[in-house]
Write a protein that holds these residues in place. Structure first.
Motif, short mmCIF file in Angstrom:
data_model
loop_
_atom_site.label_atom_id
_atom_site.label_comp_id
_atom_site.label_asym_id
_atom_site.label_seq_id
_atom_site.Cartn_x
_atom_site.Cartn_y
_atom_site.Cartn_z
N ASN A 29 40.57 -7.95 20.60
CA ASN A 29 39.57 -6.70 20.73
C ASN A 29 39.14 -5.16 19.73
OD1 ASN A 29 39.04 -7.94 22.74
ND2 ASN A 29 40.30 -7.07 24.15
N GLN A 30 40.52 -5.14 19.15
CA GLN A 30 41.04 -3.73 18.77
C GLN A 30 39.74 -4.28 17.17
OE1 GLN A 30 42.22 -0.74 19.13
NE2 GLN A 30 40.73 -0.26 16.87
N TRP A 31 40.32 -5.29 16.56
CA TRP A 31 39.26 -5.64 15.45
C TRP A 31 37.97 -5.62 15.32
CZ3 TRP A 31 41.45 -5.48 10.79
CH2 TRP A 31 42.55 -6.00 10.47
N ILE A 32 37.89 -6.38 16.72
CA ILE A 32 35.98 -6.01 16.82
C ILE A 32 36.06 -5.25 16.58
CG2 ILE A 32 34.12 -6.58 18.42
CD1 ILE A 32 36.06 -9.22 19.37
N HIS A 69 26.98 -11.69 7.42
CA HIS A 69 25.92 -12.21 6.43
C HIS A 69 27.76 -13.35 6.14
CE1 HIS A 69 24.49 -8.17 5.71
NE2 HIS A 69 25.06 -8.07 7.09
N ARG A 70 27.94 -13.78 4.84
CA ARG A 70 28.72 -14.41 4.38
C ARG A 70 29.59 -13.36 3.90
NH1 ARG A 70 29.16 -19.81 3.28
NH2 ARG A 70 30.33 -18.97 1.31
N ILE A 71 31.58 -13.73 4.69
CA ILE A 71 32.35 -12.21 4.01
C ILE A 71 33.19 -13.55 3.93
CG2 ILE A 71 33.64 -10.57 4.90
CD1 ILE A 71 31.34 -10.13 6.28
N ALA A 72 33.96 -13.72 2.36
CA ALA A 72 35.19 -13.85 1.73
C ALA A 72 36.31 -12.75 2.30
CB ALA A 72 35.14 -14.15 -0.34
N ILE A 73 37.07 -13.19 2.54
CA ILE A 73 38.46 -12.55 3.21
C ILE A 73 39.45 -13.08 2.23
CG2 ILE A 73 40.32 -11.96 4.74
CD1 ILE A 73 37.88 -10.87 5.77
N VAL A 74 39.72 -11.92 1.16
CA VAL A 74 40.28 -12.47 -0.09
C VAL A 74 42.25 -12.02 0.07
CG1 VAL A 74 40.74 -12.20 -2.51
CG2 VAL A 74 38.81 -11.62 -1.06
N THR A 75 43.18 -13.54 0.14
CA THR A 75 44.44 -13.64 -0.05
C THR A 75 45.03 -13.51 -0.69
OG1 THR A 75 46.43 -14.52 1.56
CG2 THR A 75 43.86 -15.46 1.32
N SER A 76 46.57 -14.66 -1.29
CA SER A 76 47.33 -15.24 -2.19
C SER A 76 47.70 -16.24 -1.38
CB SER A 76 47.79 -14.19 -2.59
OG SER A 76 49.22 -13.36 -2.14
N GLY A 77 48.62 -17.38 -2.07
CA GLY A 77 49.29 -17.92 -1.80
C GLY A 77 50.53 -18.27 -0.99
N LEU A 89 41.61 -11.38 12.01
CA LEU A 89 40.49 -10.19 11.46
C LEU A 89 39.31 -11.51 11.47
CD1 LEU A 89 39.23 -8.93 9.61
CD2 LEU A 89 40.64 -9.52 7.69
N VAL A 90 39.64 -12.84 11.16
CA VAL A 90 38.34 -13.61 11.03
C VAL A 90 37.94 -13.92 12.29
CG1 VAL A 90 38.74 -16.40 10.32
CG2 VAL A 90 39.81 -14.63 9.14
N ALA A 91 38.31 -14.06 13.16
CA ALA A 91 38.60 -14.28 14.77
C ALA A 91 37.42 -13.23 14.88
CB ALA A 91 39.15 -14.56 15.83
N ALA A 92 37.33 -12.14 14.75
CA ALA A 92 36.48 -10.71 14.94
C ALA A 92 35.57 -10.53 13.94
CB ALA A 92 37.56 -9.62 15.07
N LEU A 93 35.68 -11.45 12.82
CA LEU A 93 34.05 -11.13 12.60
C LEU A 93 33.28 -11.99 12.26
CD1 LEU A 93 35.56 -11.03 8.34
CD2 LEU A 93 34.36 -8.85 9.68
N GLU A 94 34.43 -13.42 12.88
CA GLU A 94 32.53 -14.66 13.44
C GLU A 94 32.54 -14.12 14.57
OE1 GLU A 94 35.95 -17.58 13.11
OE2 GLU A 94 35.27 -18.61 11.52
#
Length: 266
Positions: A29-32, A69-77, A89-94
């Motif tokens: 909820n806070q992320w949203i 919008h199409r959003i790329a969340i950038v991370t690393s291996g 974060l992904v769930a809130a965006l979706e």
């Protein structure tokens, strides 16, 4: 200190000793709420020169309809398995209607131009590949909107930004910087911390007793020999008892705070 992206980003505080986060990950909820405040509805606008930039070329308004919008969340291996806040974060965006894809910054197959936004999240191997990472930010920003802009990322990813804060009148812990070729001068009579200016997660960071000049000098020499700039700070003893409070702002608005506990042992 989180100018590189959303949430933890890739930066770590460097103003008063080394700490680790104690508070739990932010809930969905806070992320949203944060996502609505931070992203809103982004609209591209041309800058006065007729070219777009991620800073001047955006206007924000609170969303009155679902995002598309199409959003790329950038991370690393290396960072992805340890990023506990990535799933909420992904769930809130979706939940607010965005199409989201999580990608490593060094993914050669990523089509950054196909996204409306690329948000730096957990690119935590940037310290070992700093120049390569900064090159990627410029390439990415040339085809989409990168949060944050390459100039901000470059400034914030090297702790020599503390010089700029001092020049601006901000009260920071006394810090000395040692460049390759400089004489090595260490604090006398106090515990101190040695680390490279490009560092995260306390990598190559050591807390020394007041009389530990020999091993500290050896560490500084090794970092300088590797072409890295070194920073030296007196250790802030208050961190051991009180920790450190990080304040997070999204879009210039205060969101929440995180209490961090001590991490380094002399």
């Amino acid at each position: 200190d989180e100018a590189l992206g959303v949430g933890d980003g890739v930066a770590e505080p460097s103003s008063d000793g080394e700490t680790s986060r104690e508070s739990p990950p932010v809930g969905r909820n806070q992320w949203i709420f944060n996502i609505r405040t931070l992203l809103g509805t982004w609209v591209r606008l041309p800058d006065p020169q007729g070219q777009e930039s991620s800073r001047a070329g955006l206007r924000r308004a609170l969303p009155s309809r679902p995002m598309s919008h199409r959003i790329a969340i950038v991370t690393s291996g290396p960072g992805r398995p340890f990023d506990d806040d990535l799933p909420p974060l992904v769930a809130a965006l979706e939940q607010v209607g965005a199409t989201v894809e999580v990608l490593d910054w060094d993914d050669d197959g990523a089509d950054w131009g196909s996204f409306d936004l690329a948000v730096i999240r957990s690119t935590w191997d940037y310290t070992q590949r700093h120049d390569e990472f900064l090159d990627w930010t410029r390439r990415c920003a040339s085809v989409t909107t990168l949060i944050n802009a390459p100039a901000v990322v470059a400034w914030n990813s090297d702790k020599r930004y503390l010089r700029d804060l001092v020049d601006a009148g901000v009260n920071v812990v006394d810090t000395s910087f040692i460049e390759p070729g400089d004489p090595i001068e260490l604090p006398v009579g106090v515990e101190f911390v040695v680390k490279p200016t490009v560092s995260a997660g306390s990598r190559d960071t050591v807390r020394y007793h007041a009389d530990d000049h020999a091993p500290a000098t050896a560490q500084v020499e090794a970092l300088l020999a590797d072409g890295r700039t070194v920073m030296v700070q007196p250790y802030q003893a208050a961190v051991d008892e009180q920790g450190e409070t990080a304040l997070l702002f999204f879009g210039g608005e205060f969101s929440h705070a995180i209490r961090k506990g001590p991490l380094l042992v002399a």
